[in-house]
Design a protein around this motif. Structure first.
Motif: not given
Length: 171
Positions: A2-3, A7-10, A14-17
């Motif tokens: 992840l960076s 432009k978009a995260w999985s 994102a759910g884990v974060v």
């Protein structure tokens, strides 16, 4: 990996974060993630400027005397700032008006879109307060704690959302 410039995260990443944010929320602020109660806190403080008796009302007093609601207000501000920073870092811009939005609701111009957004936000916030919390409060925090009421609320939200979508799409 992840960076912040992606432009978009999985949605899974994102759910884990977001799920992991529960840990500092409970340990440091003794509260769950949620957003709708922060609007009650702010409304209470604004109303109390004009009428100090608001501070004595049971509903507002609960939200105005606890530091956890101040933390949730900071969370809401952080969400907005995070979204702004994210779009700047990823160098993304949304179109002025998506074709889907244009087809679904025949509003034009910034004023029409702003009025629709305000009305939709008001209805959503009203419903969230009636449900005793918002989607983040019930969906992330409540379901994460296996709270039966939160699980039922999320199921009801999905059923209601699907029903309304089917009415608009005439499926």
């Amino acid at each position: 990996m992840l960076s912040l410039t992606d432009k978009a995260w999985s949605p899974y990443a994102a759910g884990v974060v977001i799920g992991l944010l529960q840990i500092p929320a409970f340990l440091l602020a003794d509260t769950a993630l949620g957003a709708s109660s922060s609007f009650v806190s702010v409304a209470g403080y604004v109303a109390s400027v004009f009428d100090p008796a608001v501070r004595d009302m049971d509903y507002f007093a609960k939200y105005m005397t606890s530091t956890k609601y101040a933390w949730q207000s900071a969370l809401v501000v952080g969400i907005a700032l995070g979204a702004l920073i994210s779009t700047r870092l990823a160098k993304t811009r949304r179109p002025r008006m998506s074709p889907l939005w244009r087809a679904a609701l025949p509003v034009s111009g910034f004023g029409g879109r702003a009025a629709m957004a305000f009305a939709g936000g008001f209805v959503m916030l009203f419903g969230a307060r009636m449900a005793g919390g918002c989607t983040s409060g019930h969906g992330i925090s409540g379901v994460g704690q296996l709270a039966v009421g939160s699980i039922l609320t999320i199921v009801a939200m999905f059923v209601g959302g699907i029903a309304v979508a089917m009415m608009y799409r005439k499926v």
